[in-house]
Each structure stands twice: as C-alpha cells, then as structure tokens.
Scaffold this active site. Structure first.
Site: not given
Ligand code: AMP
Length: 472
Positions: A9, A35, A109-110, A250
């Site tokens: 969030c 979000g 947020n949290g 990230y």
């Molecule tokens: P995956 O296919 O599940 O391994 O997705 C990895 C990708 O998701 C990476 O390119 C990250 O930049 C992105 N990512 C990592 N954590 C999150 C998150 N919490 N929410 C959305 N995207 C994420």
C-alpha cells in the site's frame, strides 16, 4: 483469514490546503507503484467527511467532478493492492467510520501480525467488522478506548497492535501520522506552502512541488491541527529498527527518498556494483529486466566494465505480472509485458540483471525469450539474496512453498530457469549497499529471521503453525 493479511500500500495525507483532495489525487498518482488494485480519498471541511473510492488505477477512479466534490482543506488517501483474499469494495481504504467521538478515516501501509487475535477479542465484545482488512482492528480499538483525546485513544490502540504500520488518519480537526516502533515501512513528512503533508515516499512530494522535511521516525506520532504540528514518542522503541530492505531492492520508486534522507536509485546501483564484484562472469553485454532491474544492471555494467544494453523492451500499459492470480495467466503475462530485442542479443554472451526471483516463472520465460532471440550464453544475476520466506510486514509475497528459493538450491533454480549460470547477491553485500547500519534492516524474506518473535496465536494467523512440524 490468514490469506487476507497481505497488502502492499501507499498512504498520503495533507492538512491545510484548499485543494487538499486534488493534491492527494496527485500524490496517490505518484505512489501508484505501491498498489494498483484500489484507491480512495477522504476529505473534510471540519464538519462533513467526503469519500470517493474505487477499484483500479488512480487515474481511472477519480474524475474531475469527484475531486471537486471532495471539499475541504484536509484529506488523506490510499492505494491498495492485495492478491490474496477477495478484491472487495469493502476493503478499499481509507476506512471511514462515524463513532462516539465523530468522524474518523484511516489509511494503513503495513501488516498487523496479531490482527486475528484482536479481531476475535473485539468481536467477543460486540464489534461488528465491515471489512476483512487487518487495519480495521485499529479503528475498533480507537472506538473502544476510554482515552480523553483522539491522540490518547490512538496511542492506546497502537500499543495493542503488533507488526508494521505507517498510518495517515483524519478526524474533523486533525491529521495524524504514525509509524510503528520498528519502522518497517517508510513514511515521510513534507511541507507544501502552509500545508503539512505525509506520504509513503518522497516521489509524491516531488510531483506536487512539496518540500521533503524529514521521515516520520519509528514509533513517532505526529499530530497536525490548526495550532500547528506536534510530535509525540509514546512507544518504547527497540534498539535496532527493522526497516524493510526490500523497499530499496525493489519496492520503492528509484527517484524516492525513504528511511531518512537516502535516495533509492544510488542504493540500487550499488547493489548492482556489489553483485559484479561477487559474481563476475565474462560476457559481451549486461541487460536489465526492465524496469526494476535497470539501476542494478547499470551498477553491474559499471562494476564489471561490460557494456550496458537494452535487450528487453517493456510494455508499460500492463499491470505487474504479480497481479495475475492464476499461474496460467502469469505465464502469458510475462510475454505480454516483455519482448526481446534480437539485434542486441544475436550471438552475444548476455548478463541479465533482475532484482529478485520469487516463483521463478518470470526468469524462466525471460531466459527462453532471450535464447529464442539469439543470445549465445545467458547469465542471470540477481541483486538480492534468494527469497526464501514470506513477508508478514506489508510486502505481498507468495506462501513459503510457492517461493522457489525456499525449496530449491541455486543450481536447481538455475536448471529450472534454464540459464547458463545464476548468481545472487550475498546478504552481507546487500546490507552493506543499503544506507546506515546493517542491523537496522528487516531481511526476513531472505533469511527467515523475523525481527519480532511470533506468539503462538500469531503463528496461527500467519499460517506458520503446522501440527506436523514444530513451529518456528
Ligand atoms: P517471479 O516470476 O514470481 O519469480 O517474479 C519475479 C519478478 O517479480 C521480478 O522481476 C521482481 O521484479 C518482481 N517482484 C518481486 N517481488 C514482487 C512483489 N512483491 N510484487 C510484485 N512484483 C514483485
């Protein structure tokens, strides 16, 4: 119930401007990356509360007419994204109530780790909950409190909750910001003309031309009313905070400052430089997985002395892959979002830099895509350690068994994603690249070491309790 406690969030609040709702709209627009499922704005003229909420992106939810309807010089807003649990109108924040002491709106947020327990207790006393969200517990605790002022009622409520919160609250006569004693999620204080502003990240200030004053400190409660701003430190703050290191890796926007006066972009670049030191490989080009991998790839290229190229193009008009709920759609989603640039890749030894591997689905698709576009060798480099454990403090992560890093070693993951080599940044390397002391960060998603020991009841709420294995 446990499924419903995973939110990502953004919060925003402003006190003392005649365009309060419009500025909140712009702030939420800048914070959209935190979000994308739903948004809401609540404003007040000191008497009535005006509320606009909807599912979808900020730009699609609010029209000019609605913004005009949101009268008053004070407003708070919220962006929400929750994969788990229902996407439900009732869960859209800010939550608003009318209780014995007047109107109240809350944006959170949290993630509260003891929300289930508190909710059951409150329900036993007759509370009727309107949403599935953990945040609503705070509202009920405020309503139950016998404190004389709103500040006292809020402090009493917050002393009962555990976990992560960065909050913006609005009553008829005050805006209040509060951050949990561990400081898991960021919260920033800003000034725009005579108005005070709070926002999850400073990119919200930049858009409206507000000045960044400082972060809201862990355990601090800030009250803004017509008499001005007062700061309170009612909670015992732990010796070491637990700021979320994944915000730097990230989640936060690279142009933001978070956790004090520290910009995200240079940290991300430093992560890439450190990765080059730790996991160098002979190659012709370094390419990022756009957009989140770009700063780290630049850092890697700089550190390794290998040219930076754009080997993947991103279509920006598609939501994050993560949003797609079904595995089948997620596979499709990667193709929709990214495309390879064969002219860059043909016959090349390629280092691909991404910030994290969660399920492994994205990396696998990317490697295949790069191979099809003619890349000769593909070396995947990740600017954080393997993600092995879920976040219970406000980043939406899958359950432990869906995290490829929790059940597979690096060689097995390499095989799965079909890369020629795979390396992750070390924990130490990541923490050294983040500003300040290494022990001031929460890195539970990489280490399975949660900064606050869980009670048995929390383990049940968080799905950690398994009768067949001893609980953590
Ligand atoms: P995956 O296919 O599940 O391994 O997705 C990895 C990708 O998701 C990476 O390119 C990250 O930049 C992105 N990512 C990592 N954590 C999150 C998150 N919490 N929410 C959305 N995207 C994420």
């Amino acid at each position: 119930m446990p499924d419903k406690f995973h939110d990502e969030c953004a919060v925003f609040g402003i006190y003392g401007h005649k365009e309060a709702a419009n500025l909140t709209y712009l702030g939420l627009y800048a914070l959209q990356h935190r979000g994308q499922e739903s948004s809401g704005i609540v404003s007040t003229d000191g008497h009535n509360f005006n509320v606009e909420k909807g599912m979808g992106l900020v730009a699609d939810i609010f029209t000019k007419k609605e913004i005009r309807r949101l009268k008053g010089t004070k407003a708070i807003g919220h962006n929400r994204y929750s994969t788990a649990g229902e996407s439900n109108h009732r869960n859209i924040q800010p939550l608003t109530v009318n209780y014995a002491f007047g109107h109240l709106a809350l944006a959170h947020n949290g993630n509260l780790t003891n929300a289930s327990v508190l909710r059951s207790e409150l329900e036993a006393y007759g509370s009727i909950f309107q949403s599935d969200s953990d945040s609503e517990v705070i509202v009920h605790l405020i309503a139950h409190s016998k404190g004389e002022s709103f500040l006292n009622r809020l402090i009493e409520a917050l002393s009962l909750v555990r976990g992560a919160y960065s909050l913006a609250l609005l009553t008829e006569h005050e805006m209040v910001a509060a951050r949990d004693p561990y400081g898991f999620r960021p919260l920033c204080l800003g000034r725009y003309k005579d108005a005070w502003i709070v926002a999850s990240e400073t990119c919200a200030f930049d858009l409206i031309g507000a000045e960044f004053v400082r972060e809201v400190e862990p355990g601090e409660v800030i009250v803004v009313n017509d008499q001005g701003l007062t700061s309170h430190h009612p909670f015992i703050v732990p010796e070491t905070p637990a700021k979320c290191v994944f915000e730097y890796v990230y989640f936060a926007r690279p142009d933001s400052k978070i956790f004090g006066n520290y910009a995200v972009y240079p940290v991300r670049k430093a992560l890439g430089r450190q990765l080059a030191k730790e996991a160098m490989v002979p190659a012709d080009i370094v390419i990022p997985v756009p957009d989140s991998g770009v700063p780290a790839a630049l850092g890697f290229s700089e550190g390794a002395g290998i040219p930076f190229e754009i080997g993947l193009t991103r279509n920006h008009y598609i939501g994050r892959t993560f949003i797609e709920p079904e595995q089948s759609i997620r596979h499709f989603g990667v193709k929709l979002k990214l495309n390879a640039v064969p002219d860059v890749l043909e016959g090349k030894r390629v280092v691909v830099v991404d910030d994290s591997i969660v399920r492994g689905t994205t990396s696998r698709k990317i490697v295949k895509m790069l191979r099809n576009a003619g890349a000769k060798e593909i070396h995947m480099r990740i600017s954080s350690p393997p993600t092995i454990a879920p976040c219970f403090y406000g980043i939406d992560t899958p359950t432990q068994k869906e995290l490829i890093g929790s059940s597979h070693n690096i060689e097995e993951i390499r095989k799965y994603i079909t890369a020629d080599s795979l390396a992750y940044l070390s924990l130490e390397g990541m923490l050294n690249a983040a500003p300040g002391r290494n022990d001031h960060y929460c890195h539970a998603c990489f280490t399975d070491q949660y900064p606050i020991p869980f009670t048995k009841a929390e383990e049940i709420q968080l799905g950690l309790f398994d009768v067949n294995t001893s609980p953590r």
